[in-house]
Write a protein that holds these residues in place. Structure first.
Motif, PDB file in Angstrom:
ATOM      1  N   GLN A  38       0.835  -1.191   0.000  1.00 25.52           N
ATOM      2  CA  GLN A  38       0.000   0.000   0.000  1.00 25.52           C
ATOM      3  C   GLN A  38       0.885   1.262   0.000  1.00 25.52           C
ATOM      4  N   PRO A  39       0.310   2.415  -0.354  1.00 27.31           N
ATOM      5  CA  PRO A  39       1.089   3.673  -0.302  1.00 27.31           C
ATOM      6  C   PRO A  39       1.669   3.958   1.087  1.00 27.31           C
ATOM      7  N   SER A  40       1.043   3.428   2.108  1.00 29.58           N
ATOM      8  CA  SER A  40       1.552   3.629   3.465  1.00 29.58           C
ATOM      9  C   SER A  40       2.843   2.870   3.700  1.00 29.58           C
ATOM     10  N   GLY A  41       3.183   1.912   2.821  1.00 30.72           N
ATOM     11  CA  GLY A  41       4.388   1.120   2.990  1.00 30.72           C
ATOM     12  C   GLY A  41       4.131  -0.241   3.588  1.00 30.72           C
ATOM     13  N   HIS A  42       2.911  -0.504   4.065  1.00 29.10           N
ATOM     14  CA  HIS A  42       2.583  -1.807   4.626  1.00 29.10           C
ATOM     15  C   HIS A  42       2.310  -2.783   3.478  1.00 29.10           C
ATOM     16  N   THR A  43       2.735  -4.039   3.663  1.00 29.77           N
ATOM     17  CA  THR A  43       2.566  -5.076   2.643  1.00 29.77           C
ATOM     18  C   THR A  43       1.617  -6.148   3.168  1.00 29.77           C
ATOM     19  N   TYR A  44       0.620  -6.474   2.369  1.00 28.65           N
ATOM     20  CA  TYR A  44      -0.373  -7.489   2.708  1.00 28.65           C
ATOM     21  C   TYR A  44      -0.211  -8.648   1.741  1.00 28.65           C
ATOM     22  N   PHE A  45      -0.364  -9.877   2.248  1.00 31.77           N
ATOM     23  CA  PHE A  45      -0.199 -11.072   1.413  1.00 31.77           C
ATOM     24  C   PHE A  45      -0.928 -12.222   2.074  1.00 31.77           C
ATOM     25  N   THR A  46      -0.881 -13.379   1.411  1.00 33.75           N
ATOM     26  CA  THR A  46      -1.499 -14.598   1.937  1.00 33.75           C
ATOM     27  C   THR A  46      -0.469 -15.707   1.938  1.00 33.75           C
ATOM     28  N   ILE A  54      -3.632 -18.369   5.415  1.00 33.87           N
ATOM     29  CA  ILE A  54      -3.800 -17.369   6.461  1.00 33.87           C
ATOM     30  C   ILE A  54      -3.310 -16.032   5.917  1.00 33.87           C
ATOM     31  N   ARG A  55      -3.999 -14.971   6.336  1.00 43.24           N
ATOM     32  CA  ARG A  55      -3.603 -13.631   5.932  1.00 43.24           C
ATOM     33  C   ARG A  55      -2.323 -13.211   6.686  1.00 43.24           C
ATOM     34  N   GLY A  56      -1.519 -12.416   6.009  1.00 42.97           N
ATOM     35  CA  GLY A  56      -0.301 -11.913   6.637  1.00 42.97           C
ATOM     36  C   GLY A  56      -0.116 -10.422   6.360  1.00 42.97           C
ATOM     37  N   VAL A  57       0.478  -9.728   7.288  1.00 45.30           N
ATOM     38  CA  VAL A  57       0.766  -8.310   7.108  1.00 45.30           C
ATOM     39  C   VAL A  57       2.201  -8.045   7.591  1.00 45.30           C
ATOM     40  N   PHE A  58       2.943  -7.329   6.775  1.00 42.64           N
ATOM     41  CA  PHE A  58       4.318  -6.931   7.104  1.00 42.64           C
ATOM     42  C   PHE A  58       4.335  -5.405   7.101  1.00 42.64           C
ATOM     43  N   LEU A  85       0.242 -14.213  16.005  1.00 41.64           N
ATOM     44  CA  LEU A  85      -1.118 -14.316  15.474  1.00 41.64           C
ATOM     45  C   LEU A  85      -2.009 -13.265  16.118  1.00 41.64           C
ATOM     46  N   SER A  86      -2.917 -12.733  15.321  1.00 36.38           N
ATOM     47  CA  SER A  86      -3.848 -11.727  15.801  1.00 36.38           C
ATOM     48  C   SER A  86      -5.126 -11.818  14.971  1.00 36.38           C
ATOM     49  N   VAL A  87      -6.109 -11.019  15.344  1.00 37.15           N
ATOM     50  CA  VAL A  87      -7.399 -10.985  14.641  1.00 37.15           C
ATOM     51  C   VAL A  87      -7.665  -9.558  14.195  1.00 37.15           C
ATOM     52  N   TYR A  88      -8.034  -9.389  12.939  1.00 40.60           N
ATOM     53  CA  TYR A  88      -8.435  -8.088  12.416  1.00 40.60           C
ATOM     54  C   TYR A  88      -9.950  -8.033  12.494  1.00 40.60           C
ATOM     55  N   GLU A  89     -10.479  -7.359  13.539  1.00 40.47           N
ATOM     56  CA  GLU A  89     -11.919  -7.408  13.803  1.00 40.47           C
ATOM     57  C   GLU A  89     -12.753  -6.862  12.672  1.00 40.47           C
ATOM     58  N   VAL A  96      -1.436 -13.159  10.571  1.00 40.08           N
ATOM     59  CA  VAL A  96      -0.143 -13.205  11.238  1.00 40.08           C
ATOM     60  C   VAL A  96       0.578 -11.887  10.973  1.00 40.08           C
ATOM     61  N   VAL A  97       0.968 -11.224  12.063  1.00 41.65           N
ATOM     62  CA  VAL A  97       1.709  -9.966  11.962  1.00 41.65           C
ATOM     63  C   VAL A  97       3.184 -10.345  11.910  1.00 41.65           C
ATOM     64  N   VAL A  98       3.787 -10.200  10.723  1.00 44.30           N
ATOM     65  CA  VAL A  98       5.133 -10.704  10.454  1.00 44.30           C
ATOM     66  C   VAL A  98       6.165  -9.631  10.806  1.00 44.30           C
ATOM     67  N   ASP A  99       7.262 -10.071  11.462  1.00 48.88           N
ATOM     68  CA  ASP A  99       8.380  -9.163  11.723  1.00 48.88           C
ATOM     69  C   ASP A  99       9.686  -9.667  11.114  1.00 48.88           C
ATOM     70  N   PHE A 100       9.646 -10.888  10.542  1.00 48.20           N
ATOM     71  CA  PHE A 100      10.852 -11.429   9.913  1.00 48.20           C
ATOM     72  C   PHE A 100      10.437 -12.405   8.814  1.00 48.20           C
ATOM     73  N   ILE A 101      11.167 -12.332   7.681  1.00 52.30           N
ATOM     74  CA  ILE A 101      10.880 -13.195   6.532  1.00 52.30           C
ATOM     75  C   ILE A 101      12.193 -13.773   6.028  1.00 52.30           C
ATOM     76  N   GLN A 102      12.188 -15.087   5.769  1.00 52.36           N
ATOM     77  CA  GLN A 102      13.381 -15.763   5.270  1.00 52.36           C
ATOM     78  C   GLN A 102      12.943 -16.777   4.201  1.00 52.36           C
TER      79      GLN A 102
END
Length: 426
Positions: A38-46, A54-58, A85-89, A96-102
């Motif tokens: 997104q323009p905000s810089g956040h990345t959404y994926f599955t 499961i949905r993921g957000v970085f 893991l979290s819930v987007y109400e 899953v709120v990701v903080d590391f990707i390998q």
């Protein structure tokens, strides 16, 4: 039965999932699908596999190392993600709120290592600006290692050879196994509580990744970072790198090398002291020679420009002689003048006049200077050189006639007899 709203149900579910310790620190592998930034810089994926997704957000990464992880989020890429893991109400979605990707296939240990390294680097634990210099001449050196291993003996041997003045304080602890991290943290804290150490060496011999893993744990890294005493990390061999190495103030390739880094060599110190002394002596000699040359130059110049003392003495003698001659001449002049004055005084002395045969006539204590002052029968006193005698006038005197060439009047008197000089008889 309590009836919940959808918002209440989703909020409860989110709190339930986020407070679960297992779900707050999870590793999930899968295939990336539909990544979008997104323009905000956040990345959404599955993330998906053959049986689920499961949905993921970085969220927008702040540091370059994490921004490079975005290259792994491509369509169809197999990755391993770490997060919680979290819930987007709003959509009722588990994510899953990701903080590391390998990339998948690297290995879980390596992924855990890279995740913690990226996290601590982002927090500033690796900044070079916070790393402290080691003391030049340490008095007390703390060592965190196993008492049973050869590491401590190797460190002591090196310190004894290089810097025997230092005291070594051992904080023994296990350096291998699942509970080793807690022993290492406790040993570091114990040495800090002593408060009079100059440096701490955290050391362990070589081994596999699993055997060195205690030095890759977050508590150990934070204990090293929080140490008030500079820490040298000497874990494994030269090719082994741990999180402890990145956080420490200095990394040594081996425990023996750590002992060489924290302590100076006495032979080197002696050599340096000799060099400094020789340099100081040479510099002082050079400076003395320069000063001596300057003094000699000034002395030579002063000799050329100095006044000739003997010549001045001769001039003073000449001046004294001229002065003496002038004083003698002036004295002679004054004596001659005095003699002339004395002669004049003697010439004017009434007694001298009497000595030449003159006499002074007194009448009633008054000098007779005119014939008109006496009459017949007056009693007189005649003063001569050796005394006086009385006289009486028998007949009136006769006035002497004055010629035209008569002498001028003196002192307002006139009518004196020729050859008579009235003077005051003393």
């Amino acid at each position: 039965m309590q009836v919940l709203t959808v918002t209440q149900a989703m909020s409860y579910l989110r709190e339930l999932i986020e407070t679960d310790m297992l779900l707050a620190d999870v590793w999930i592998s899968g295939e990336v699908s539909g990544p979008r930034t997104q323009p905000s810089g956040h990345t959404y994926f599955t993330l998906k596999d053959a049986g689920a997704q499961i949905r993921g957000v970085f969220f927008r990464p702040q540091f370059a190392q994490k921004r490079r992880m975005l290259d792994y989020l491509t369509q169809g890429a197999q990755v391993v993600c770490h997060g919680r893991l979290s819930v987007y109400e709003a959509r009722g979605e588990l994510q899953v709120v990701v903080d590391f990707i390998q990339p998948e296939g690297v290995g879980l240990r390596h992924a855990q290592f890279e995740r913690l390294r990226a996290q601590l680097e982002e927090e500033g634990l690796f900044d070079a600006s916070r790393k402290r210099p080691l003391p030049v001449f340490p008095k007390r050196i703390g060592v965190v290692t196993s008492q049973a291993g050869a590491v401590f003996h190797d460190i002591c041997n090196v310190l004894t050879r290089r810097w025997p003045l230092a005291e070594v304080v051992l904080a023994p602890t296990s350096v291998q196994g699942p509970d080793a991290q807690y022993g290492i943290v406790s040993a570091i804290e114990t040495l800090n509580e002593l408060g009079d150490l100059d440096v701490i060496i955290v050391a362990r011999g070589g081994g596999s990744v699993e055997e060195l893993w205690a030095f890759n744990e977050e508590p150990v890294a934070r204990a090293v970072f929080g140490s008030l005493i500079p820490v040298v990390s000497a874990v494994g061999h030269e090719t082994d790198f741990t999180i402890c190495d990145y956080v420490a103030d200095l990394r040594a390739p081996t425990p023996s090398a750590a002992a060489e880094l924290v302590a100076p060599d006495t032979f080197d110190i002696r050599s340096r002291v000799r060099g400094v002394l020789n340099y100081a002596v040479a510099g002082m000699e050079q400076r003395i020679n320069l000063q001596r040359s300057g003094v000699e130059t000034l002395l030579a110049r002063s000799r050329r420009t100095a006044t000739d003392v003997n010549r001045q003495r001769q001039r003073i003698d000449d001046m004294l002689q001229r002065t003496f001659r002038a004083v003698a001449a002036q004295e002679r002049q004054r004596r001659d003048h005095l003699r002339r004055c004395q002669a004049q005084l003697q010439a004017l002395d009434p007694q001298a006049t009497l000595d030449r045969g003159y006499a002074v006539v007194h009448k009633g204590g008054t000098v007779v200077s005119s014939i008109g002052a006496v009459g017949q029968g007056d009693a007189l006193v005649i003063k001569v050189a050796d005394g006086g005698f009385p006289a009486r006038v028998d007949a009136p005197g006769q006035r002497r006639s004055r010629s035209k060439a008569a002498a001028p009047k003196r002192n307002g008197t006139s009518g004196q007899s020729e050859g008579v000089q009235p003077v005051l008889f003393p």
